[in-house]
Design an enzyme around this catalytic site. Structure first.
Site, PDB file in Angstrom:
ATOM      1  N   GLY A   1      14.474 -83.430 -40.105  1.00  0.00           N
ATOM      2  CA  GLY A   1      13.877 -83.165 -41.410  1.00  0.00           C
ATOM      3  C   GLY A   1      12.375 -83.326 -41.435  1.00  0.00           C
TER       4      GLY A   1
ATOM      5  N   GLY B   1      -6.924 -84.407 -54.147  1.00  0.00           N
ATOM      6  CA  GLY B   1      -6.149 -83.193 -53.919  1.00  0.00           C
ATOM      7  C   GLY B   1      -4.753 -83.345 -54.482  1.00  0.00           C
TER       8      GLY B   1
ATOM      9  N   ILE C   1      -1.812 -84.216 -53.138  1.00  0.00           N
ATOM     10  CA  ILE C   1      -1.034 -85.410 -52.781  1.00  0.00           C
ATOM     11  C   ILE C   1      -1.539 -86.619 -53.563  1.00  0.00           C
ATOM     12  CG2 ILE C   1      -0.369 -86.980 -50.926  1.00  0.00           C
ATOM     13  CD1 ILE C   1      -0.612 -84.653 -48.961  1.00  0.00           C
TER      14      ILE C   1
ATOM     15  N   VAL D   1      -6.694 -87.769 -47.985  1.00  0.00           N
ATOM     16  CA  VAL D   1      -7.809 -86.838 -47.782  1.00  0.00           C
ATOM     17  C   VAL D   1      -7.408 -85.637 -46.930  1.00  0.00           C
ATOM     18  CG1 VAL D   1      -9.583 -88.579 -48.113  1.00  0.00           C
ATOM     19  CG2 VAL D   1      -8.613 -88.237 -45.837  1.00  0.00           C
TER      20      VAL D   1
ATOM     21  N   HIS E   1      15.962 -65.542 -73.352  1.00  0.00           N
ATOM     22  CA  HIS E   1      15.323 -66.299 -74.428  1.00  0.00           C
ATOM     23  C   HIS E   1      16.264 -67.408 -74.878  1.00  0.00           C
ATOM     24  CE1 HIS E   1      12.963 -67.057 -78.058  1.00  0.00           C
ATOM     25  NE2 HIS E   1      14.109 -67.066 -78.732  1.00  0.00           N
TER      26      HIS E   1
END
Length: 462
Positions: free
Chosen positions: A40, A185, A187, A269, A441
């Site tokens: 994973g 950013g 994250i 970063v 809708h």
């Protein structure tokens, strides 16, 4: 230990690697996959999935806390909630365990042989894997490098108490009273907003003039507004300089020095490709900066070696890696395949969420005259019933033939619109195609249709 020979060797069992191996196995290719950790990769174990679990838990806690204040417009009042972060993390870990176990089962079902250990190239066709029982040699006709990426560590803020990466942030046993986030950013803001909802006093330090700089300012405006509502202090144009005691040292935008008292410093970063430690120096691959250079079929400069996922560059998205992995497996099986990244959607799970697919308005303008249609969720009934009026859907198309070039959205739960956005671009939709599709809708998806109608000059509900 006996040597293993196979047709296809996949190094790394992250989203790209395991999908490549599974598809290859389905196509009858003799496949071996090597992974040092759990199947994973970053995404399932310490990235996409666990972070979304924590974000959801934070959202639920904030909802209840809001109701406890007696100010809920829904008329719901409850007692003050209590968060047991240890229990939350255990629930998150349970989800991760189920998913990684599922991946292992799928590999077995596809008759893929899994070797647990760290692979190192000896030459372009041979790797040595350090396993618990010794060194395993594997020879393969074709090799796929899917080694992924890792969090970038700042030399003046090395990981270790109190400095943590997103991996450690997702395993904390208690909510820090004060959290400094270095990097504004996706994250940093996803996790920063989550911890703020769980009760932490959060400060975000971003070197650029604004947070989420990879998105246009109009799209991020609702997120910036929400940061203020959550009490998150945002310092832009500021540079982290180091840590001293229980404080983060910062140089502010005006050149002054500041100390931010904090219990934890979360450094987000960016991410870097994992190109060290597996014998890149033993094979002669062309590089594109710090990434492995590939063509449109993920071939490297060496015959018989492919590379997929984060190790090949931007966009660093799990679903990009998966698409590349599937394609490479089919190419190895003799199928004619190629891929185009232009229709790949990207999602930022902030509050509200952001979705982008295709070109931004500025990118599209560089190609010629365009039409833009934008529909606000303030005019969408379903968004209103979810208290999610802040946001919009925007469609960018060519002015001459109305070909859709890009789609963006910001709003509560808009991540689920990513599939529709990607499909529209993949199928080469025009504004008339979207406008002429009957949307259910009441749903937020109606905003997609209305944005196309707006671009055509006849929106119905604004």
């Amino acid at each position: 230990m006996k040597e293993i020979s196979c047709k296809l060797l996949v190094i790394g069992a992250g989203p790209g690697g395991y999908v490549c191996a599974i598809r290859a196995g389905q196509l009858g290719i003799d496949t071996v996959i090597v992974e040092a950790g759990k199947p994973g990769g970053t995404c399932l174990n310490v990235g996409c999935i666990p972070s979304k679990a924590m974000i959801h838990a934070a959202e639920e806690f904030e909802k209840v806390a809001h109701m406890a204040g007696g100010s809920s417009p829904l008329g719901i009042s409850v007692a003050a909630p209590v968060l047991d972060l240890g229990k939350t993390v255990a629930w998150k870990d349970g989800i991760v365990s189920r998913l990684t176990g599922g991946v292992a089962g799928l590999l077995k079902k596809a008759k893929v042989k899994t070797v647990h250990g760290w692979a190192t190239f000896r030459d372009g066709k041979t790797v040595a894997v350090e396993t618990e029982t010794g060194t395993q040699i594997i020879r393969a006709e074709t090799v796929v490098i899917a080694t992924g990426s890792a969090s970038v560590e700042l030399p003046f803020l090395p990981f270790g108490r109190p400095v943590i990466s997103s991996t450690e942030a997702l395993a904390l046993s208690e909510v820090p009273k004060k959290l400094a986030v270095v990097g504004g950013g996706y994250i940093g803001l996803e996790l920063g907003m989550a911890f703020a909802k769980m009760g932490a006093a959060v400060t975000v330090v971003e070197a650029l003039p604004r947070v989420l700089a990879q998105y246009d300012a109009e799209l991020t405006r609702p997120v910036v507004k929400r940061l203020t509502q959550l009490g998150i202090e945002v310092m832009v144009g500021a540079n982290a300089k180091g840590v001293k005691g229980d404080a983060l040292l910062v140089e502010t935008a005006d050149g002054k020095s500041a100390r931010i008292a904090t219990d934890k410093i979360l450094v987000t970063v960016g991410r870097k490709p994992v190109t060290e430690g597996w014998g890149l120096d033993q094979i002669d691959l062309d590089m594109a900066g710090k990434f492995i250079k590939i063509d449109d079929q993920c071939r490297t400069s060496m015959r018989g070696i492919y590379a997929i996922g984060d190790v090949t560059g931007e966009p660093m998205l799990a679903h990009r890696a998966m698409a590349q992995g599937e394609m490479v497996a089919e190419i190895v099986a003799g199928h004619k395949r190629s891929w185009d990244k232009r229709s790949i959607p990207a999602v930022c799970f902030t509050d509200p969420e952001l979705v982008t697919a295709g070109l931004t308005p500025e990118e599209a303008k560089a190609l010629g005259e365009i039409k833009i249609g934008q529909f606000p969720f303030a005019a969408n009934g379903r968004a209103m019933t979810k208290l999610g009026e802040d946001g919009f859907v925007r469609v960018v198309a060519r002015a001459d033939n109305h070909l859709v070039l890009g789609i963006q959205a910001v709003g509560q739960g808009v991540s689920e619109l990513a599939a529709a956005f990607g499909l529209a671009l993949e199928m080469g939709a025009r504004l008339e195609d979207i406008a002429g599709t009957v949307h259910a809708h009441p749903t937020q998806g109606e905003g997609f249709q209305e944005a196309a109608l707006k671009a055509l000059g006849h929106a119905l509900h604004i």
